[in-house]
Design an enzyme around this catalytic site. Sequence first.
Site, mmCIF file in Angstrom:
data_model
loop_
_atom_site.group_PDB
_atom_site.id
_atom_site.type_symbol
_atom_site.label_atom_id
_atom_site.label_comp_id
_atom_site.label_asym_id
_atom_site.label_seq_id
_atom_site.Cartn_x
_atom_site.Cartn_y
_atom_site.Cartn_z
ATOM 1 N N LYS A 21 39.426 43.575 41.682
ATOM 2 C CA LYS A 21 40.298 42.920 40.700
ATOM 3 C C LYS A 21 39.873 41.468 40.442
ATOM 4 O O LYS A 21 39.011 40.928 41.134
ATOM 5 C CB LYS A 21 41.751 42.997 41.173
ATOM 6 C CG LYS A 21 42.276 44.438 41.246
ATOM 7 C CD LYS A 21 42.265 45.136 39.892
ATOM 8 C CE LYS A 21 43.007 46.452 39.864
ATOM 9 N NZ LYS A 21 42.340 47.555 40.550
HETATM 10 C C1 LIG Z 1 46.521 50.128 36.535
HETATM 11 C C2 LIG Z 1 46.584 50.097 38.027
HETATM 12 N N1 LIG Z 1 47.788 50.094 38.633
HETATM 13 C C3 LIG Z 1 47.914 50.054 39.971
HETATM 14 C C4 LIG Z 1 46.802 50.022 40.778
HETATM 15 C C5 LIG Z 1 46.980 50.024 42.268
HETATM 16 O O1 LIG Z 1 46.486 48.867 42.859
HETATM 17 P P1 LIG Z 1 46.264 48.782 44.451
HETATM 18 O O2 LIG Z 1 44.936 49.409 44.734
HETATM 19 O O3 LIG Z 1 46.302 47.316 44.752
HETATM 20 O O4 LIG Z 1 47.380 49.526 45.094
HETATM 21 C C6 LIG Z 1 45.531 50.011 40.210
HETATM 22 C C7 LIG Z 1 44.322 49.967 41.064
HETATM 23 O O5 LIG Z 1 43.210 50.070 40.667
HETATM 24 C C8 LIG Z 1 45.412 50.051 38.795
HETATM 25 O O6 LIG Z 1 44.218 50.070 38.202
#
Ligand SMILES: Cc1ncc(COP(=O)(O)O)c(C=O)c1O
Length: 393
Positions: A184
Amino acid sequence: MRSEFLHFALPDITTTELDMVAEAMLSGWITSGPRVREFERLFSEAVGARHAIAVNSCTAALHLALETISIKPEDEVITSPYTFAATAEVIRYFGAKPVFVDIDPLTFNIDPAALSAALSDRTQAVIPVHIGGLPVELGQIISTRQTGGVPVIEDAAHAFPCRYAGRVIGAISDFTFFSFYATKTSTTGEGGMICTNNQEWAERCKMMSLHGISRDAWNRYAAEGSWYYEIVAPGFKYNMTDIAAAMGIAQLARADTMWTRRCEIAARYNSAFSSMPELQIPTDDPRHQHAWHLYMLRLHLGKLNIGRAEFVEELKRRNIGTSVHFIPLHIHPYYRETYGYSPNDFPVAYNEYLREISLPIYSKMTDDDVQDVIDAVTEVVRVNSRRRTYVPA
Ligand SMILES: Cc1ncc(COP(=O)(O)O)c(C=O)c1O
């Protein structure tokens, strides 16, 4: 052709991150402690939200937000099929139903006009996703909410730093949650942040992020802490560590610099690809601030002799890593089998997915890396164009 493989995404880690993580580790306080509180304070200031709660993933953040608004089995939560697994799986944690609404073909974001038609008596929340870091039409979605009267919870996993009509994403709707996953725009390795202006909700999220323990659970081993605690709900183990928060604080201080570099890369790609009829550059909108987490290029497949999968392979042969965002949720086996979906139930999401390819865009890329991507894409297009005589753009 470049001699080394260019990764699709790499974190931008400097000695500042290393020093701050080392300091946290040597401080003796490596799980949730003062650095987490500091990170929350700085992040809430950065986005203008009254409350920010740091957790160990964005998925955990979304789970806590839905728990806080008491999602129940058989409830419906509206979201887009054009997203990562996390957005909808948390709805299923509660036995509730994710109701998908197709996307706008230009932005990849949920189509606000189609959203109101999906509202029902069972709708309990709407989760718009700022895909790639391009803000969703929040103004329209919040006004749709007024007709539906349900909380809007923004999936801003891709959207930091980002602005909708001049306002920083993070304090606009009921809840906003961010991801600090390794790829990210700012990272803590794994991590997430919940932002809200609602104090009651913030307190519930905080408590449920640490076993449902009533008060100041994190500092019960500090001099001013107490051994006594009460469990008031069966909570989760979602707290962020101080090691991660130290990295987050360092990344936060560099977030604008990293964003500026991603903007430069996007501008170079746009100027190289915008005149090529075989390609469609990503949509931007001057009213907003794109976070440029992803550079979502689209292929005009009718103008090429190869499909998207071969395009990906051709770039890999030239040592360029790419990805595809996203395989729409409704075509995955779980959602197909549970809800009987077929690809054309959400035709825009399905058709845009078939021609999408995400190019590397991260602040650690050098100018030469960017040029290598441009050269490789240009060559793959030239060799595979259906135009009889290829005139370079
Ligand atoms: C659109 C979206 N929402 C939620 C997430 C979840 O993030 P995390 O991996 O920090 O739980 C991601 C992860 O890539 C994502 O792309």
